[in-house]
Design an enzyme around this catalytic site. Sequence first.
Site, PDB file in Angstrom:
ATOM      1  N   ARG A  24      14.177  33.004 -15.717  1.00 62.50           N
ATOM      2  CA  ARG A  24      15.091  33.997 -16.294  1.00 62.50           C
ATOM      3  C   ARG A  24      14.492  34.729 -17.496  1.00 62.50           C
ATOM      4  O   ARG A  24      15.190  35.002 -18.475  1.00 62.50           O
ATOM      5  CB  ARG A  24      16.408  33.326 -16.736  1.00 62.50           C
ATOM      6  CG  ARG A  24      17.327  32.962 -15.596  1.00 62.50           C
ATOM      7  CD  ARG A  24      18.040  34.177 -15.033  1.00 62.50           C
ATOM      8  NE  ARG A  24      18.871  33.795 -13.906  1.00 62.50           N
ATOM      9  CZ  ARG A  24      20.159  33.512 -14.009  1.00 62.50           C
ATOM     10  NH1 ARG A  24      20.768  33.592 -15.148  1.00 62.50           N
ATOM     11  NH2 ARG A  24      20.837  33.172 -12.934  1.00 62.50           N
ATOM     12  N   ARG A  28      19.446  39.066 -20.434  1.00 61.77           N
ATOM     13  CA  ARG A  28      20.263  39.672 -21.490  1.00 61.77           C
ATOM     14  C   ARG A  28      19.747  39.446 -22.902  1.00 61.77           C
ATOM     15  O   ARG A  28      20.170  40.126 -23.832  1.00 61.77           O
ATOM     16  CB  ARG A  28      21.695  39.124 -21.381  1.00 61.77           C
ATOM     17  CG  ARG A  28      22.611  40.040 -20.606  1.00 61.77           C
ATOM     18  CD  ARG A  28      24.048  39.579 -20.743  1.00 61.77           C
ATOM     19  NE  ARG A  28      24.245  38.328 -20.013  1.00 61.77           N
ATOM     20  CZ  ARG A  28      25.279  37.509 -20.192  1.00 61.77           C
ATOM     21  NH1 ARG A  28      26.197  37.785 -21.101  1.00 61.77           N
ATOM     22  NH2 ARG A  28      25.388  36.407 -19.483  1.00 61.77           N
ATOM     23  N   ARG A  37      21.076  47.576 -18.283  1.00 60.09           N
ATOM     24  CA  ARG A  37      22.120  46.838 -17.599  1.00 60.09           C
ATOM     25  C   ARG A  37      23.384  47.664 -17.474  1.00 60.09           C
ATOM     26  O   ARG A  37      24.101  47.576 -16.472  1.00 60.09           O
ATOM     27  CB  ARG A  37      22.399  45.579 -18.421  1.00 60.09           C
ATOM     28  CG  ARG A  37      23.264  44.574 -17.756  1.00 60.09           C
ATOM     29  CD  ARG A  37      23.163  43.275 -18.543  1.00 60.09           C
ATOM     30  NE  ARG A  37      24.009  42.280 -17.924  1.00 60.09           N
ATOM     31  CZ  ARG A  37      25.239  42.018 -18.333  1.00 60.09           C
ATOM     32  NH1 ARG A  37      25.739  42.652 -19.371  1.00 60.09           N
ATOM     33  NH2 ARG A  37      25.947  41.107 -17.696  1.00 60.09           N
ATOM     34  N   ASP A  73      18.017  37.873  -7.034  1.00 58.76           N
ATOM     35  CA  ASP A  73      18.831  36.671  -7.222  1.00 58.76           C
ATOM     36  C   ASP A  73      18.810  35.855  -5.940  1.00 58.76           C
ATOM     37  O   ASP A  73      18.606  36.407  -4.858  1.00 58.76           O
ATOM     38  CB  ASP A  73      20.270  37.035  -7.590  1.00 58.76           C
ATOM     39  CG  ASP A  73      21.029  35.823  -8.112  1.00 58.76           C
ATOM     40  OD1 ASP A  73      20.877  35.490  -9.294  1.00 58.76           O
ATOM     41  OD2 ASP A  73      21.737  35.170  -7.314  1.00 58.76           O
ATOM     42  N   TYR A 159      26.783  27.895  -3.035  1.00 59.35           N
ATOM     43  CA  TYR A 159      27.487  29.123  -3.435  1.00 59.35           C
ATOM     44  C   TYR A 159      28.205  29.752  -2.247  1.00 59.35           C
ATOM     45  O   TYR A 159      29.299  30.302  -2.388  1.00 59.35           O
ATOM     46  CB  TYR A 159      26.496  30.116  -4.052  1.00 59.35           C
ATOM     47  CG  TYR A 159      26.015  29.677  -5.418  1.00 59.35           C
ATOM     48  CD1 TYR A 159      26.761  29.940  -6.561  1.00 59.35           C
ATOM     49  CD2 TYR A 159      24.829  28.963  -5.571  1.00 59.35           C
ATOM     50  CE1 TYR A 159      26.327  29.536  -7.821  1.00 59.35           C
ATOM     51  CE2 TYR A 159      24.390  28.545  -6.813  1.00 59.35           C
ATOM     52  CZ  TYR A 159      25.145  28.829  -7.936  1.00 59.35           C
ATOM     53  OH  TYR A 159      24.724  28.417  -9.177  1.00 59.35           O
TER      54      TYR A 159
END
Length: 351
Positions: A24, A28, A37, A73, A159
């Site tokens: 990662r 952010r 973003r 992702d 998921y």
Amino acid sequence: MTAKPLLRVLAGETVSPPPIWLMRQAGRYLPEFRALRAQADFITRCMTPDTATELTLQPIRRFGMDGAILFSDILILPWSMGQQLAFIEGTGPVLEPIRTAADIVRLRSGERAERMAPVMQTLRRLRDTLDAPGEIGVGRGGQTTLIGFAGAPFTVACYMVEGGGSRDFAITRGMAFSEPALFDRLIDLLIEATAAMLCEQIEAGAEAVMLFDSWSGLLPPSQFERYVIAPTRAIVQAIRAVHPQTPIIGFPRLCGVLAGRYAALTGIQAIGLDTGADLGLVATQLPQGMAMQGNLDPLCLIAGGLPLAQETRAIRAAMAGRPHIFNLGHGVLPQTPVEHVQNLVELVRRA
Ligand code: 1CP
């Protein structure tokens, strides 16, 4: 030209100082990431080669990382197979849950490659940029390795079945016990799609690939064999048959003492270790000379200062004389100060 440091370690060589990249690393915590973003939702960013290329390169420009991981992702795979997916601010990913055989039949695996095409375009562009002469500062003059990735079948299934993130993925784990035939079907579908997608990533320029099994540690040992080790081995064999030279990094997060079995039985070249792993101890349980990646606590990176220097030194000491890729034990957190990442890179590269 000598081989890139990350690729040398993946080939089993000890390189000092070790190559470094962070899970990662595009995220952010970077002001330049936050600026881009606002412009588009997450899936659009992943599917727009200009944007995905730029987001992948931001941490390379800033820190000169040894690895550039594709901006995408693990849930883009189920999305490309037709499962509804949205990333909701403050909530995370939300998917239309898969609970029955009919839900599995509704997936459209045939459309996967076409929907995934922009990702392959991004990889081609990244590879050209990273390896271009004169691009010092972006790829440190051809020293940065391009890493492709996928979620491993069990973690992606978590998921897909749950319909989003969860503390314990109880519905998924329940399905594996009570409807094993159904769960096996989902896992088999994911093995095939994941292997095919990773081959496409390699053909588009990925020089190494990583399989994220973030939730593998939730399984009891018998199911770890069946849903983590066996699918990983099947994917490794399928890739190896077509691309025997491309190294594969496995990341069986929270697997504890099963790291040795995972490493010995799956055929991976390198193992990513989570924060809880004692590197020196795990090393004694791995096949001779297997490369290890990890495992600084992301919270230590937030703290910075003395704890960061001490922990970094301890990891370097535990891995001295072994093929090691410096990384975190899990992803960079959004509140991480950018200067601490810079400090870490300097600490690791200091002889
Ligand atoms: O803009 C945003 O806020 C989106 C946040 C975001 C980002 C930047 C998500 C949503 N995914 C990503 C990128 C991402 N995810 C990468 C790209 C490259 C890089 O590392 O810089 C990678 C490799 C991943 C992998 C990933 N996604 C994993 C495996 C690793 C891990 O963290 O355990 C998992 C579990 C996911 C699912 C996911 N995607 C995004 C979120 C918030 C989550 C976690 C959801 C949850 O469990 O609650």
